[in-house]
Design a protein around this motif. Structure first.
Motif, mmCIF file in Angstrom:
data_model
loop_
_atom_site.group_PDB
_atom_site.id
_atom_site.type_symbol
_atom_site.label_atom_id
_atom_site.label_comp_id
_atom_site.label_asym_id
_atom_site.label_seq_id
_atom_site.Cartn_x
_atom_site.Cartn_y
_atom_site.Cartn_z
ATOM 1 N N VAL A 164 13.423 17.038 -2.070
ATOM 2 C CA VAL A 164 12.478 16.558 -1.057
ATOM 3 C C VAL A 164 12.575 15.035 -1.025
ATOM 4 O O VAL A 164 12.695 14.393 -2.074
ATOM 5 C CB VAL A 164 11.044 16.986 -1.440
ATOM 6 N N VAL A 165 12.543 14.474 0.161
ATOM 7 C CA VAL A 165 12.508 13.016 0.283
ATOM 8 C C VAL A 165 11.050 12.573 0.349
ATOM 9 O O VAL A 165 10.267 13.144 1.106
ATOM 10 C CB VAL A 165 13.240 12.551 1.561
ATOM 11 N N VAL A 166 10.694 11.586 -0.464
ATOM 12 C CA VAL A 166 9.368 10.973 -0.323
ATOM 13 C C VAL A 166 9.576 9.526 0.108
ATOM 14 O O VAL A 166 10.275 8.766 -0.570
ATOM 15 C CB VAL A 166 8.579 11.010 -1.652
ATOM 16 N N THR A 167 9.014 9.172 1.238
ATOM 17 C CA THR A 167 9.204 7.809 1.736
ATOM 18 C C THR A 167 7.930 7.269 2.385
ATOM 19 O O THR A 167 6.971 8.011 2.594
ATOM 20 C CB THR A 167 10.418 7.751 2.703
ATOM 21 N N GLN A 168 7.959 5.986 2.687
ATOM 22 C CA GLN A 168 6.755 5.324 3.208
ATOM 23 C C GLN A 168 6.658 5.415 4.733
ATOM 24 O O GLN A 168 7.654 5.236 5.430
ATOM 25 C CB GLN A 168 6.757 3.819 2.870
ATOM 26 N N GLY A 169 5.459 5.643 5.208
ATOM 27 C CA GLY A 169 5.199 5.398 6.618
ATOM 28 C C GLY A 169 4.921 3.915 6.795
ATOM 29 O O GLY A 169 4.864 3.152 5.816
ATOM 30 N N GLY A 225 0.831 -1.212 0.000
ATOM 31 C CA GLY A 225 0.000 0.000 0.000
ATOM 32 C C GLY A 225 0.861 1.255 0.000
ATOM 33 O O GLY A 225 0.693 2.157 -0.840
ATOM 34 N N GLU A 226 1.796 1.307 0.920
ATOM 35 C CA GLU A 226 2.668 2.479 1.031
ATOM 36 C C GLU A 226 3.645 2.545 -0.141
ATOM 37 O O GLU A 226 4.004 3.632 -0.598
ATOM 38 C CB GLU A 226 3.435 2.438 2.360
ATOM 39 N N LEU A 253 5.285 5.809 -4.537
ATOM 40 C CA LEU A 253 5.811 5.775 -5.906
ATOM 41 C C LEU A 253 5.089 6.828 -6.751
ATOM 42 O O LEU A 253 5.707 7.650 -7.432
ATOM 43 C CB LEU A 253 5.583 4.364 -6.473
ATOM 44 N N ILE A 254 3.762 6.810 -6.667
ATOM 45 C CA ILE A 254 2.977 7.780 -7.449
ATOM 46 C C ILE A 254 3.286 9.208 -7.001
ATOM 47 O O ILE A 254 3.514 10.094 -7.817
ATOM 48 C CB ILE A 254 1.461 7.488 -7.312
ATOM 49 N N LEU A 255 3.321 9.391 -5.684
ATOM 50 C CA LEU A 255 3.602 10.736 -5.171
ATOM 51 C C LEU A 255 4.931 11.264 -5.688
ATOM 52 O O LEU A 255 5.029 12.424 -6.094
ATOM 53 C CB LEU A 255 3.675 10.699 -3.644
ATOM 54 N N SER A 256 5.953 10.404 -5.694
ATOM 55 C CA SER A 256 7.270 10.901 -6.099
ATOM 56 C C SER A 256 7.260 11.332 -7.573
ATOM 57 O O SER A 256 7.855 12.344 -7.930
ATOM 58 C CB SER A 256 8.359 9.868 -5.825
ATOM 59 N N TYR A 257 6.538 10.601 -8.404
ATOM 60 C CA TYR A 257 6.414 11.029 -9.810
ATOM 61 C C TYR A 257 5.658 12.359 -9.903
ATOM 62 O O TYR A 257 6.029 13.247 -10.656
ATOM 63 C CB TYR A 257 5.697 9.953 -10.646
#
Ligand code: ADP
Ligand code: ASP
Ligand code: MG
Length: 447
Positions: free
Chosen positions: A183-188, A122-123, A128-132
């Motif tokens: 910016v870092v995008v990572t999973q909770g 899920g995360e 993945l989508i958010l980072s794009y």
């Protein structure tokens, strides 16, 4: 900046996330995202379905997850080449998931380890989508797999963080990216054992991920972006006229979270306290609203009761052992049983012949009862709920308890307990009266 499931639930919500993060770029944000709303539930349902032998239905669920995430991607990403690249990555992730689900189906076996692995998707998808989407919007972004630095023990789907390891690994992985202006995008929620096996925190754990990262990176602030205006005076699903709490202490927030206020995972405050990092709870639908600030100490002169919270589904155990109660070592004996079954106890009251306990998690209840029955009589009550009133000033204000129990005169109240921290009063009520109790109290104190 942590965004919860509803804050990334569709393309529109993700676009809001982008515009919120844009206002914070100077502060070098790490963006921590949950899965899109309900996706974790859907994934857990999928692996249970497979374990029960229904492979077709399980693959159908994967298809729905895929369609949803492809739709969000197509609505968000305008660059066709990038969209194709993203779709391939989504497909790869879900092909991997289908393999795992097939394994679960073939073995008819669902371990905690497989559950964590399935849930992690899920995360992985949402970030993945958010980072794009971030990159397309012009925010320079790097997608980082949280499993590169978020290490835990081996309680796969209910893991505990290894704080020291995380505090040394996270800066190594993230500092360079942040210092290069990205910016870092990572999973909770998701993490890894030190030998690389995927784990997750308990449900709702993305808040915890965010505060752990905040601690490891010495953040100036942790922001929890959600679908309400902040921490409220009661659960808005129960009370209509809730009010926002402007400021609240770490201790009060920890107590509220522990006693059921879903807006924060119960462990969120622990890392923040460690480094004295303020935590802000904000509404991603209305980013201009000021939300709730959680910090070490606040000006309390006007504060009284801060909030009323509850745990609806608790189990009450009454342990009766007239011979043993005054014998020393009796409580030790009781708690050894809970310890052995890794079950934590929320509230305890004792009388001369009786020890009553409330449990949040009754997974191991049968084993617990069996062992307790060797030296006492045990009965179980599953029709009760726990109510908790929180406020630092409770200890200075005489008559709070009187007021509470006066307005609740018509209800059956048991297991009254004022915690040693003296910032909460908790008690047990009949489950079918829980909402009435909360509404009555809320009207009395906040009406
Ligand atoms: P997210 O997906 O952003 O993590 P959650 O659903 O986990 O959001 O938590 C937010 C929800 O918590 C709110 O929508 C609200 O219904 C519920 N909630 C329960 N108690 C409280 C409270 N005291 N204050 C605010 N929200 C609460
Ligand atoms: N996605 C996870 C859950 O639903 C973690 C979170 O949302 O905080 O439990
Ligand atoms: Mg949550």
């Amino acid at each position: 900046m942590k965004f919860g499931g509803t804050s990334v639930q569709d393309a529109e919500a993700m676009a809001r996330v982008i515009s919120i993060v844009k206002t914070r770029l100077k502060r070098k944000p790490v963006v921590v995202s949950s899965a899109t709303a309900k996706t974790t539930d859907t994934l857990l349902n999928c692996c249970r379905t497979a374990a029960e032998g229904n492979y077709e239905k399980a693959t159908d669920i994967i298809r729905q997850i895929k369609d949803r995430h492809i739709k969000i991607s197509s609505e968000l990403i305008k660059d066709e080449a990038k969209l194709e690249e993203l779709k391939v990555k989504i497909k790869d992730l879900l092909d991997g998931l289908r393999d795992i689900i097939k394994g679960i189906y073939l073995l008819s076996e669902l371990s905690e380890r497989s559950i964590a692995k399935v849930a992690s998707h899920g995360e992985l998808l949402s970030t993945l989508i958010l980072s794009y989407a971030f990159n397309e919007s012009g925010i320079k972004t790097e997608y980082v797999d949280a499993r590169d630095f978020m290490y835990t023990n081996k309680d796969f789907s209910n893991a505990e963080p290894l704080f020291d390891v995380i505090c040394s690994k996270a800066p190594v992985r993230l500092d360079k990216i942040l210092n290069s202006g990205k910016v870092v995008v990572t999973q909770g929620f998701i993490a890894s054992t030190q030998d690389g096996i995927t784990t997750t925190f308990s449900r709702g754990g993305s808040d915890y991920s965010a505060s752990i990262i905040g601690m490891a990176m010495n953040a100036e602030e942790v922001e929890i972006w959600t679908d309400v205006d902040g921490i409220l005076t009661a659960d808005p699903m129960i009370v209509e006229e809730t009010k926002i709490i402007d400021e609240i202490t770490f201790k009060e927030a920890a107590e509220l979270a522990f006693f059921g206020a879903k807006v924060l995972h119960p462990s969120t405050i622990i890392p923040a306290v460690e480094k004295n990092i303020p935590v802000r709870v904000l509404n991603s639908h209305y980013p201009e609203r000021k939300g709730t600030l959680i910090k070490k100490s606040i000006n309390e002169k006007d504060s009284f009761i801060k909030s009323i919270t509850s745990k609806k589904e608790i189990t009450v155990l009454n342990i009766y052992s007239p011979k043993m109660l005054l014998a020393h070592g009796f409580l030790k004996k009781i708690f050894e049983v809970f310890d052995k079954h890794k079950t934590s106890v929320d509230v305890i009251t004792t009388s001369e012949v009786n020890v009553s306990l409330t449990l949040d998690n009754d997974e191991s209840i049968e084993g617990i009862i069996k062992e307790l029955s060797e030296f006492s009589e045990v009965n179980v009550d599953r029709d009760k709920s726990l109510v908790c009133i929180v406020g630092s000033n409770l200890k200075y204000i005489p008559g709070v308890a009187k007021k509470v129990f006066q307005v609740l005169g018509e209800f059956n109240i048991t297991m009254i307990s004022q915690g040693a921290s003296v910032i909460n009063i908790s008690f047990v009520v009949d489950r079918d009266k829980l909402n009435d109790v909360i509404k009555t109290l809320h009207k009395e104190f906040f009406g």
